[in-house]
Enzyme design. Structure first.
Site, PDB file in Angstrom:
ATOM      1  N   THR A   1       2.031 -12.041  24.252  1.00  0.00           N
ATOM      2  CA  THR A   1       1.687 -12.297  22.849  1.00  0.00           C
ATOM      3  C   THR A   1       2.370 -11.280  21.933  1.00  0.00           C
ATOM      4  OG1 THR A   1      -0.515 -12.966  23.635  1.00  0.00           O
ATOM      5  CG2 THR A   1      -0.254 -12.707  21.270  1.00  0.00           C
TER       6      THR A   1
ATOM      7  N   LYS B   1       7.985  -3.422  22.257  1.00  0.00           N
ATOM      8  CA  LYS B   1       8.121  -4.646  21.474  1.00  0.00           C
ATOM      9  C   LYS B   1       9.346  -4.532  20.583  1.00  0.00           C
ATOM     10  CE  LYS B   1       5.203  -5.361  17.980  1.00  0.00           C
ATOM     11  NZ  LYS B   1       4.212  -5.922  17.068  1.00  0.00           N
TER      12      LYS B   1
ATOM     13  N   GLU C   1      -5.971 -13.112  11.815  1.00  0.00           N
ATOM     14  CA  GLU C   1      -6.393 -13.568  13.133  1.00  0.00           C
ATOM     15  C   GLU C   1      -7.826 -13.098  13.368  1.00  0.00           C
ATOM     16  OE1 GLU C   1      -3.180 -13.876  16.276  1.00  0.00           O
ATOM     17  OE2 GLU C   1      -2.767 -11.930  15.399  1.00  0.00           O
ATOM     18  N   GLU C   2      -8.518 -13.867  14.210  1.00  0.00           N
ATOM     19  CA  GLU C   2      -9.908 -13.526  14.520  1.00  0.00           C
ATOM     20  C   GLU C   2     -10.021 -12.193  15.248  1.00  0.00           C
ATOM     21  OE1 GLU C   2     -10.518 -13.331  17.887  1.00  0.00           O
ATOM     22  OE2 GLU C   2      -8.466 -14.016  18.214  1.00  0.00           O
ATOM     23  N   SER C   3      -8.912 -11.709  15.796  1.00  0.00           N
ATOM     24  CA  SER C   3      -8.926 -10.480  16.578  1.00  0.00           C
ATOM     25  C   SER C   3      -8.828  -9.237  15.700  1.00  0.00           C
ATOM     26  CB  SER C   3      -7.773 -10.515  17.565  1.00  0.00           C
ATOM     27  OG  SER C   3      -6.559 -10.761  16.875  1.00  0.00           O
TER      28      SER C   3
ATOM     29  N   ASP D   1      -2.496   1.096  17.519  1.00  0.00           N
ATOM     30  CA  ASP D   1      -1.237   1.147  16.780  1.00  0.00           C
ATOM     31  C   ASP D   1      -1.404   0.866  15.292  1.00  0.00           C
ATOM     32  OD1 ASP D   1      -1.909  -1.503  17.403  1.00  0.00           O
ATOM     33  OD2 ASP D   1       0.162  -2.172  17.267  1.00  0.00           O
TER      34      ASP D   1
ATOM     35  N   SER E   1      -1.146  -1.349  21.773  1.00  0.00           N
ATOM     36  CA  SER E   1      -2.182  -1.655  20.793  1.00  0.00           C
ATOM     37  C   SER E   1      -3.556  -1.116  21.177  1.00  0.00           C
ATOM     38  CB  SER E   1      -2.226  -3.162  20.579  1.00  0.00           C
ATOM     39  OG  SER E   1      -3.033  -3.456  19.495  1.00  0.00           O
ATOM     40  N   HIS E   2      -4.500  -2.042  21.362  1.00  0.00           N
ATOM     41  CA  HIS E   2      -5.889  -1.644  21.606  1.00  0.00           C
ATOM     42  C   HIS E   2      -6.149  -1.336  23.076  1.00  0.00           C
ATOM     43  CE1 HIS E   2      -5.167  -5.821  22.244  1.00  0.00           C
ATOM     44  NE2 HIS E   2      -6.211  -5.864  23.062  1.00  0.00           N
TER      45      HIS E   2
ATOM     46  N   THR F   1      -1.570 -18.082  18.431  1.00  0.00           N
ATOM     47  CA  THR F   1      -1.972 -16.673  18.416  1.00  0.00           C
ATOM     48  C   THR F   1      -0.757 -15.750  18.463  1.00  0.00           C
ATOM     49  OG1 THR F   1      -4.077 -17.162  19.451  1.00  0.00           O
ATOM     50  CG2 THR F   1      -3.208 -14.945  19.781  1.00  0.00           C
TER      51      THR F   1
ATOM     52  N   ASP G   1      -7.100   0.166  15.258  1.00  0.00           N
ATOM     53  CA  ASP G   1      -6.838   0.191  16.699  1.00  0.00           C
ATOM     54  C   ASP G   1      -5.715   1.170  17.051  1.00  0.00           C
ATOM     55  OD1 ASP G   1      -4.705  -1.234  15.653  1.00  0.00           O
ATOM     56  OD2 ASP G   1      -4.549  -2.560  17.381  1.00  0.00           O
TER      57      ASP G   1
ATOM     58  N   ASP H   1      -2.688  -1.677  13.523  1.00  0.00           N
ATOM     59  CA  ASP H   1      -2.508  -2.972  12.857  1.00  0.00           C
ATOM     60  C   ASP H   1      -3.795  -3.786  12.759  1.00  0.00           C
ATOM     61  OD1 ASP H   1      -2.602  -3.604  15.530  1.00  0.00           O
ATOM     62  OD2 ASP H   1      -0.668  -4.643  15.604  1.00  0.00           O
ATOM     63  N   ARG H   2      -4.862  -3.355  13.440  1.00  0.00           N
ATOM     64  CA  ARG H   2      -6.123  -4.098  13.336  1.00  0.00           C
ATOM     65  C   ARG H   2      -7.123  -3.341  12.482  1.00  0.00           C
ATOM     66  NH1 ARG H   2      -7.646  -6.791  19.095  1.00  0.00           N
ATOM     67  NH2 ARG H   2      -5.535  -7.453  19.653  1.00  0.00           N
TER      68      ARG H   2
ATOM     69  N   ARG I   1     -10.423 -16.142  26.957  1.00  0.00           N
ATOM     70  CA  ARG I   1     -11.071 -16.029  25.652  1.00  0.00           C
ATOM     71  C   ARG I   1     -11.625 -17.401  25.276  1.00  0.00           C
ATOM     72  NH1 ARG I   1      -9.345 -11.032  24.488  1.00  0.00           N
ATOM     73  NH2 ARG I   1      -7.133 -10.522  24.401  1.00  0.00           N
TER      74      ARG I   1
ATOM     75  N   LYS J   1       0.469  -7.326  11.051  1.00  0.00           N
ATOM     76  CA  LYS J   1      -0.863  -7.116  10.513  1.00  0.00           C
ATOM     77  C   LYS J   1      -1.009  -5.633  10.206  1.00  0.00           C
ATOM     78  CE  LYS J   1      -2.878  -7.456  15.216  1.00  0.00           C
ATOM     79  NZ  LYS J   1      -1.770  -7.861  16.072  1.00  0.00           N
TER      80      LYS J   1
HETATM   81  C1  VG1 Z   1      -4.477 -10.475  21.244  1.00  0.00           C
HETATM   82  C2  VG1 Z   1      -5.137 -11.155  20.073  1.00  0.00           C
HETATM   83  C3  VG1 Z   1      -4.099 -11.676  19.101  1.00  0.00           C
HETATM   84  C4  VG1 Z   1      -3.181 -10.529  18.673  1.00  0.00           C
HETATM   85  C5  VG1 Z   1      -2.596  -9.854  19.900  1.00  0.00           C
HETATM   86  C6  VG1 Z   1      -1.765  -8.648  19.556  1.00  0.00           C
HETATM   87  O1  VG1 Z   1      -3.691 -11.400  21.951  1.00  0.00           O
HETATM   88  O2  VG1 Z   1      -5.969 -12.198  20.504  1.00  0.00           O
HETATM   89  O3  VG1 Z   1      -4.749 -12.241  17.998  1.00  0.00           O
HETATM   90  O4  VG1 Z   1      -2.136 -10.995  17.865  1.00  0.00           O
HETATM   91  O5  VG1 Z   1      -3.641  -9.438  20.776  1.00  0.00           O
HETATM   92  O6  VG1 Z   1      -2.480  -7.731  18.778  1.00  0.00           O
HETATM   93  P1  VG1 Z   1      -4.187 -12.123  23.303  1.00  0.00           P
HETATM   94  O7  VG1 Z   1      -2.999 -12.881  23.772  1.00  0.00           O
HETATM   95  O8  VG1 Z   1      -4.622 -11.017  24.226  1.00  0.00           O
HETATM   96  O9  VG1 Z   1      -5.344 -12.966  22.907  1.00  0.00           O
HETATM   97  V1  VG1 Z   1      -2.315  -6.086  19.035  1.00  0.00           V
HETATM   98  O10 VG1 Z   1      -3.209  -5.294  17.831  1.00  0.00           O
HETATM   99  O11 VG1 Z   1      -2.789  -6.015  20.596  1.00  0.00           O
HETATM  100  O12 VG1 Z   1      -0.675  -5.825  18.910  1.00  0.00           O
HETATM  101 CO    CO Z   2      -2.721  -3.476  17.524  1.00  0.00          CO
END
Ligand code: VG1
Ligand code: CO
Length: 542
Positions: free
Chosen positions: A17, A125, A362-364, A278, A112-113, A343, A276, A280-281, A495, A375
């Site tokens: 993703t 990335k 996004e919902e995340s 990095d 990220s998280h 997504t 989070d 972005d959340r 999910r 984001k």
């Molecule tokens: C998750 C989230 C998605 C987000 C992605 C990257 O992906 O659901 O909404 O864009 O992480 O965000 P997945 O494929 O695990 O559902 V981040 O802040 O991890 O760069």
């Molecule tokens: Co992130």
């Protein structure tokens, strides 16, 4: 001196993703990083002398990979590498630098998280010249290259010191070290009324920002405390650590429980937020209310015009498919466009570039706008603060008024983490097999009106992405969505996204688990989750 080193391919360098994510020891295998970066450069095909942004969220292994990337960029014809001091750049700040400095792209090092440290996760990335994540056409080319690679190019000399702002050289390449916060701070200042937010804070409005020992610490401290006058100590866990202090820098109810508890206490502050790994959340918490990310997107879209950067109104909204439809109601009422994408932020880039949308989410817990192509956690916090400064109501009052005006989309996401990959694939396959016969079936009081596997045709370039999640829609508009995560590094993560709409304000005060009870049961019945995974319930509910 440039060296060409012979190598052999790895079979598993397929970006998910959001880039390539694996455990640190996996990335530490000899040539693993070099192979992937060479595959990126071979897909990016930079013009000779092009420039590149490099930075990451500061997690364990960031420093080494930044050095390697600089040496490989120099050996692959880049004329200038712009790197955050000590290799640090939040994801939105990196996106901004790519745009401001008109580079050919950037490499962002982040998982990220996901947790960090020697046994934690790492990620790489590639973002393109618009500042956004590479679209699928490019990530597929990177993957293809990684399966055929025979050699990589790297400068023999060590990379220069990147702990001091300034320019130096590696061969013919200029290495420019920049303050990671400065350009980002200038951008935020253009979008928001810093004077009004500062006045709100000076008038006694209290807040707390939890940086979760991740990359946003320096950004939040500079902007919230030093610029907007929030008292020292407003930003907690503000020192970025390589292992995020042993925590899990995911701003949700489980991992940001300390912040939420602080806000729910009788003398808690007016406003709380977290970001989070990095940056972005975002998580937004008001006194007595945790704002669901899908609601936050809708509230921000409905009120963005209160901030100077969006005073002219917004062109449209885009949300990822599993995100609740709360934003759709705002778009419908305001007569602006609404787009539903797969997504991942890479799908918003074309819509933003074409001016079709201004705000995406996004919902995340990801929200952002056309100011960058990622984001942006702190951006969402500042937009909320700007709205609060204008409306002078509490977070709870604003959200409840929003529900009264637009109706309430009750929403939950249930995550089943690290489940057996074969079981997860079997579950999805079985759902897909049953799609054709699903319509008209009854489950309790629910009748299926539509069922499909989401596919998306990009309205700008016509590219098609299939298999993006199974949607079961019931008459009345409630829905259940199933998809497998594309960011995990162990087993599979299922999910399940559950949503219903309630227009009647008299019914807006129950908790989501009550409002969604029948759908939650039905999700297990249709998905056969317990039977196939052996799990009696989700690991995380957001
Ligand atoms: C998750 C989230 C998605 C987000 C992605 C990257 O992906 O659901 O909404 O864009 O992480 O965000 P997945 O494929 O695990 O559902 V981040 O802040 O991890 O760069
Ligand atoms: Co992130």
């Amino acid at each position: 001196m440039i060296e060409t080193v012979a190598t052999t391919p790895f079979e598993d360098q397929k970006p998910g993703t959001s880039g390539l994510r694996k455990k640190v020891p996996h990335f530490q295998k000899p040539h693993y990083v070099e192979n992937f970066i060479q595959s990126i450069f071979d897909a990016a095909k930079p013009e000779p002398g092009a420039s590149l942004v490099v930075g990451g969220d500061g997690r364990y292994f960031n420093r080494e990979v930044v050095q390697t990337t600089i040496r490989m960029a120099a050996a692959n014809g880049y004329g200038r590498v712009i790197v955050g001091r000590n290799g640090i750049l939040s994801t939105p700040a990196a996106s901004n630098l790519i745009r401001q400095r008109k580079t050919s792209g950037g490499i962002i090092l982040s998982a990220s998280h996901n947790p960090g440290g020697p046994d934690g996760d790492f990620g790489i990335k590639y973002n393109i010249a618009n500042g956004g994540p590479a679209p699928e056409k490019i990530t597929e080319a990177i993957y293809e290259n990684s399966r055929r690679i025979t050699a990589f190019r790297i400068a023999r000399d060590a990379a220069p010191d990147i702990s001091v702002v300034g320019e130096s050289r590696l061969g013919d390449t200029v290495v420019e070290v920049v303050d990671p916060v400065a350009d980002y701070e200038r951008l935020m200042e253009q979008l928001f009324d810093f004077g009004k937010i500062a006045a709100l804070i000076a008038s006694g409005f209290t807040l707390r920002f939890d940086a979760m020992h991740a990359v946003t610490g320096p950004y939040a401290t500079r902007i919230l405390e030093e610029r907007l006058g929030a008292p020292a100590g407003t930003v907690v866990n503000g020192e970025p650590r390589e292992d995020f202090g042993g925590g899990h820098p995911d701003p949700n109810a489980v991992h940001a429980a300390a912040l939420i508890n602080h806000l729910m206490a009788p003398n808690g502050p007016d406003f709380g937020a977290a970001s989070d790994g990095d940056g972005d959340r975002n998580l937004i918490v008001g006194r007595g209310i945790v704002v669901s990310p899908s609601d936050s997107l809708a509230v921000l879209a409905a009120n963005a015009h209160l901030a100077p950067g969006y005073a002219k109104g917004i062109a449209g909204i885009a949300r990822s498919m599993p995100t609740s439809q709360a934003a759709d109601r705002v778009a419908q009422k305001r007569g602006i466009g609404i787009y539903e994408t797969p997504t991942g932020w890479k799908f918003f880039g074309n819509l933003l570039d074409a001016g079709k949308v201004t705000i995406c989410g996004e919902e995340s817990a990801g929200t952002g706008s056309d100011h960058v192509r990622e984001k942006d956690g702190l951006w969402a916090v500042l937009l909320w603060l700007n709205i609060l400064a204008e409306r002078r109501q509490s977070v709870k009052e604003i959200v409840e008024a929003h529900w009264r005006e637009f109706g309430r989309n009750y929403y939950q996401r249930h995550d089943y983490e690290e489940i057996d990959k074969t079981a997860a694939d079997g579950l999805m396959e079985s759902l897909r097999d049953r799609l054709a016969s699903m319509s008209g079936q009854r489950f309790g009081t629910l009748v299926v009106s539509e069922a499909d596997d989401f596919s998306y045709r990009d309205p700008v370039d016509g590219s098609i992405s299939t298999g993006q999640g199974v949607r079961i829609v019931f008459s009345g508009g409630s829905r259940i969505v199933y998809r497998l995560s594309g960011t995990g590094t162990q087993g599979a993560t299922l999910r399940v996204y559950i949503e219903c709409f309630e227009p009647d304000p008299a019914k807006h005060n129950v908790t989501p688990d009550v409002a969604l009870a029948e759908l939650i049961n039905t999700a297990d019945v249709i998905g056969e989750i317990t039977k196939r995974t052996g799990r009696s319930g989700p690991d995380v509910i957001t």
